[in-house]
Scaffold this motif. Structure first.
Motif, PDB file in Angstrom:
ATOM      1  N   MET A   1     -10.880 -49.616  -6.078  1.00  0.00           N
ATOM      2  CA  MET A   1     -10.747 -49.658  -4.620  1.00  0.00           C
ATOM      3  C   MET A   1     -10.202 -48.328  -4.106  1.00  0.00           C
ATOM      4  SD  MET A   1     -10.663 -51.224  -1.582  1.00  0.00           S
ATOM      5  CE  MET A   1     -10.753 -52.998  -1.878  1.00  0.00           C
ATOM      6  N   ILE A   2     -10.949 -47.697  -3.206  1.00  0.00           N
ATOM      7  CA  ILE A   2     -10.512 -46.468  -2.545  1.00  0.00           C
ATOM      8  C   ILE A   2     -10.192 -46.787  -1.096  1.00  0.00           C
ATOM      9  CG2 ILE A   2     -11.160 -44.140  -1.827  1.00  0.00           C
ATOM     10  CD1 ILE A   2     -13.078 -44.037  -4.204  1.00  0.00           C
ATOM     11  N   VAL A   3      -9.023 -46.355  -0.632  1.00  0.00           N
ATOM     12  CA  VAL A   3      -8.621 -46.549   0.760  1.00  0.00           C
ATOM     13  C   VAL A   3      -8.755 -45.224   1.491  1.00  0.00           C
ATOM     14  CG1 VAL A   3      -6.735 -47.167   2.310  1.00  0.00           C
ATOM     15  CG2 VAL A   3      -7.021 -48.395   0.153  1.00  0.00           C
ATOM     16  N   ILE A   4      -9.424 -45.258   2.648  1.00  0.00           N
ATOM     17  CA  ILE A   4      -9.618 -44.067   3.458  1.00  0.00           C
ATOM     18  C   ILE A   4      -8.850 -44.225   4.767  1.00  0.00           C
ATOM     19  CG2 ILE A   4     -11.293 -42.535   4.571  1.00  0.00           C
ATOM     20  CD1 ILE A   4     -11.615 -42.783   1.528  1.00  0.00           C
ATOM     21  N   THR A   5      -7.928 -43.311   5.038  1.00  0.00           N
ATOM     22  CA  THR A   5      -7.265 -43.272   6.334  1.00  0.00           C
ATOM     23  C   THR A   5      -8.031 -42.312   7.245  1.00  0.00           C
ATOM     24  OG1 THR A   5      -5.770 -41.472   5.711  1.00  0.00           O
ATOM     25  CG2 THR A   5      -5.026 -43.731   5.255  1.00  0.00           C
ATOM     26  N   ALA A   6      -7.881 -42.498   8.547  1.00  0.00           N
ATOM     27  CA  ALA A   6      -8.566 -41.673   9.555  1.00  0.00           C
ATOM     28  C   ALA A   6     -10.069 -41.579   9.292  1.00  0.00           C
ATOM     29  CB  ALA A   6      -7.945 -40.280   9.604  1.00  0.00           C
ATOM     30  N   PRO A   7     -10.766 -42.715   9.103  1.00  0.00           N
ATOM     31  CA  PRO A   7     -12.179 -42.678   8.713  1.00  0.00           C
ATOM     32  C   PRO A   7     -13.136 -42.302   9.830  1.00  0.00           C
ATOM     33  CG  PRO A   7     -11.511 -44.942   9.090  1.00  0.00           C
ATOM     34  CD  PRO A   7     -10.269 -44.095   9.222  1.00  0.00           C
ATOM     35  N   THR A   8     -12.658 -42.249  11.078  1.00  0.00           N
ATOM     36  CA  THR A   8     -13.541 -41.884  12.181  1.00  0.00           C
ATOM     37  C   THR A   8     -13.343 -40.440  12.630  1.00  0.00           C
ATOM     38  OG1 THR A   8     -11.968 -42.709  13.841  1.00  0.00           O
ATOM     39  CG2 THR A   8     -13.630 -44.256  13.027  1.00  0.00           C
ATOM     40  N   ILE A  11     -13.013 -35.142   9.173  1.00  0.00           N
ATOM     41  CA  ILE A  11     -13.035 -35.135   7.712  1.00  0.00           C
ATOM     42  C   ILE A  11     -13.321 -36.532   7.181  1.00  0.00           C
ATOM     43  CG2 ILE A  11     -11.713 -34.622   5.628  1.00  0.00           C
ATOM     44  CD1 ILE A  11     -10.030 -32.682   7.324  1.00  0.00           C
ATOM     45  N   GLY A  12     -12.629 -37.533   7.720  1.00  0.00           N
ATOM     46  CA  GLY A  12     -12.771 -38.895   7.213  1.00  0.00           C
ATOM     47  C   GLY A  12     -14.174 -39.433   7.339  1.00  0.00           C
ATOM     48  N   SER A  13     -14.868 -39.126   8.432  1.00  0.00           N
ATOM     49  CA  SER A  13     -16.235 -39.637   8.603  1.00  0.00           C
ATOM     50  C   SER A  13     -17.185 -39.001   7.594  1.00  0.00           C
ATOM     51  CB  SER A  13     -16.723 -39.389  10.030  1.00  0.00           C
ATOM     52  OG  SER A  13     -16.701 -38.012  10.352  1.00  0.00           O
ATOM     53  N   ASP A  71      -6.681 -48.425  -5.915  1.00  0.00           N
ATOM     54  CA  ASP A  71      -6.580 -47.475  -7.033  1.00  0.00           C
ATOM     55  C   ASP A  71      -6.335 -46.059  -6.537  1.00  0.00           C
ATOM     56  OD1 ASP A  71      -7.391 -49.319  -9.257  1.00  0.00           O
ATOM     57  OD2 ASP A  71      -9.196 -49.457  -8.022  1.00  0.00           O
ATOM     58  N   ALA A  72      -6.881 -45.721  -5.370  1.00  0.00           N
ATOM     59  CA  ALA A  72      -6.768 -44.370  -4.845  1.00  0.00           C
ATOM     60  C   ALA A  72      -6.743 -44.413  -3.325  1.00  0.00           C
ATOM     61  CB  ALA A  72      -7.941 -43.507  -5.322  1.00  0.00           C
ATOM     62  N   VAL A  73      -6.078 -43.415  -2.729  1.00  0.00           N
ATOM     63  CA  VAL A  73      -5.939 -43.336  -1.277  1.00  0.00           C
ATOM     64  C   VAL A  73      -6.260 -41.922  -0.821  1.00  0.00           C
ATOM     65  CG1 VAL A  73      -4.293 -43.386   0.654  1.00  0.00           C
ATOM     66  CG2 VAL A  73      -4.217 -45.178  -1.110  1.00  0.00           C
ATOM     67  N   PHE A  74      -7.046 -41.828   0.248  1.00  0.00           N
ATOM     68  CA  PHE A  74      -7.220 -40.556   0.950  1.00  0.00           C
ATOM     69  C   PHE A  74      -6.266 -40.561   2.128  1.00  0.00           C
ATOM     70  CE2 PHE A  74      -9.256 -38.178   4.459  1.00  0.00           C
ATOM     71  CZ  PHE A  74      -9.251 -36.911   3.879  1.00  0.00           C
ATOM     72  N   TRP A  75      -5.375 -39.560   2.176  1.00  0.00           N
ATOM     73  CA  TRP A  75      -4.309 -39.543   3.166  1.00  0.00           C
ATOM     74  C   TRP A  75      -4.480 -38.357   4.107  1.00  0.00           C
ATOM     75  CZ3 TRP A  75      -1.171 -42.895   5.092  1.00  0.00           C
ATOM     76  CH2 TRP A  75      -0.095 -42.480   5.883  1.00  0.00           C
ATOM     77  N   LEU A  76      -4.604 -38.665   5.396  1.00  0.00           N
ATOM     78  CA  LEU A  76      -4.710 -37.633   6.421  1.00  0.00           C
ATOM     79  C   LEU A  76      -3.855 -38.047   7.606  1.00  0.00           C
ATOM     80  CD1 LEU A  76      -7.913 -35.809   7.602  1.00  0.00           C
ATOM     81  CD2 LEU A  76      -6.214 -36.596   9.239  1.00  0.00           C
ATOM     82  N   VAL A  77      -2.940 -37.171   7.989  1.00  0.00           N
ATOM     83  CA  VAL A  77      -2.074 -37.447   9.140  1.00  0.00           C
ATOM     84  C   VAL A  77      -2.675 -36.787  10.378  1.00  0.00           C
ATOM     85  CG1 VAL A  77       0.154 -36.936  10.190  1.00  0.00           C
ATOM     86  CG2 VAL A  77       0.047 -37.740   7.840  1.00  0.00           C
TER      87      VAL A  77
END
Length: 304
Positions: A1-8, A11-13, A71-77
């Motif tokens: 499971m990969i979690v994506i923050t700021a997906p819109t 970078i996230g999109s 399992d993994a996270v993409f982190w963007l503030v």
């Protein structure tokens, strides 16, 4: 499971599209979960293929729910100009850091900035705050890679109207200062590789430098040729920049953080990493102008 923050976001999109279209991800049935304030902003084709957690990833309840089983996270503030730099970066990230540890998340890939190890890193405003955020995440014990990025080509999209109407773009750095610059799609591609690999451990920075160093004057020359109209660079003083930012009602400390970052860039903040095949990335500014800036400038002039 990969979690994506700021997906819109920019970078996230890009990252989300890469992960959903990845043969590697499909081969191992990799699940993707996104954290988004407004699920309606996700394209229909995406919304049906991901698990959605609604809310802000600065909210402790939201990240606790989002990181469960990850399992993994993409982190963007997303920097919040209504806060101080420390609150906008570390304050926003502290609930996530606790959730990462609580749920035993193995890997985090975050978006950060160049400058670590340079003489100006401790007085670089928003970049100093971003590097402190990296340290906060690494301190949880998770395997962490901070994507150390320079300025994005996409920053120029904020000046489409002035480029089209007056043939001018502005910044507060020296006109002849050559520094690395990168397309967000290249940054997203590096993030996707790291999130799908996960054979790495420990913590560190991964510079993503673009294919060449360019000055504002270089950008103006390339835009002039590619757009078929004169474009010039107008340098703004740091005092003018500070007054403008306060006029936009930014928190005074955040406004000063932007000014300090620009000053540090003039003093070599982005010059601490050598470009190699491993740190470079493929998209040239000329290519980006053809694919992104040119159409945006034309669209800005299209009657509605």
């Amino acid at each position: 499971m990969i979690v994506i923050t700021a997906p819109t976001g920019n970078i996230g999109s890009h990252l989300l599209s890469l992960l959903l279209d990845s043969e590697r991800a499909r081969a191992r049935d990799e699940e993707v979960r996104v954290v988004v304030r407004d699920p309606a902003r996700l394209p229909d084709s995406v919304r049906d293929r991901v698990e959605v957690v609604t809310g802000s990833h600065g909210d402790a309840v939201v990240v606790d729910r989002a990181f469960e089983g990850a399992d993994a996270v993409f982190w963007l503030v997303p920097p919040d100009g209504s806060l101080t730099p420390e609150a906008a970066y570390c304050g926003f990230t502290r609930p996530a850091a606790k959730a990462l540890a609580a749920h035993g998340v193995g890997h985090v890939v975050g978006v950060s900035a160049l400058g670590r190890g340079t003489p100006v890193a401790h007085r670089a405003g928003l970049v100093t705050a971003s590097l402190a955020m990296d340290d906060l995440i690494a301190g949880t014990g998770v395997a962490h890679r901070a994507l150390a990025a320079p300025s994005f080509f996409e920053n120029l999209l904020e000046e489409v109207d002035t480029i089209r109407g007056a043939g001018v773009f502005t910044d507060a750095v020296d006109a002849g200062l050559k520094t690395p610059r990168v397309a967000v799609a290249d940054l997203a591609a590096v993030a996707a590789d790291l999130l799908l690999d996960r054979s790495w451990s420990g913590h560190g920075s991964v510079p993503v430098l673009g294919p060449e160093d360019l000055s504002p004057d270089d950008l103006a020359r390339i835009m002039t040729r590619r757009l078929g109209r004169p474009v010039r660079y107008a340098r703004q003083s740091l005092d003018e920049l500070h007054r403008d930012l306060l006029g936009f009602r930014l928190d005074p400390a955040f406004a000063q953080g932007v000014v300090d970052m620009k000053r540090a860039k003039n003093e070599g903040l982005d010059a601490g990493v050598t470009r190699t095949p491993a740190t470079g990335s493929p998209t040239t500014f000329d290519q980006w102008c053809a694919r992104t800036l040119g159409p945006a400038v034309l669209a800005a002039g299209t009657p509605r």
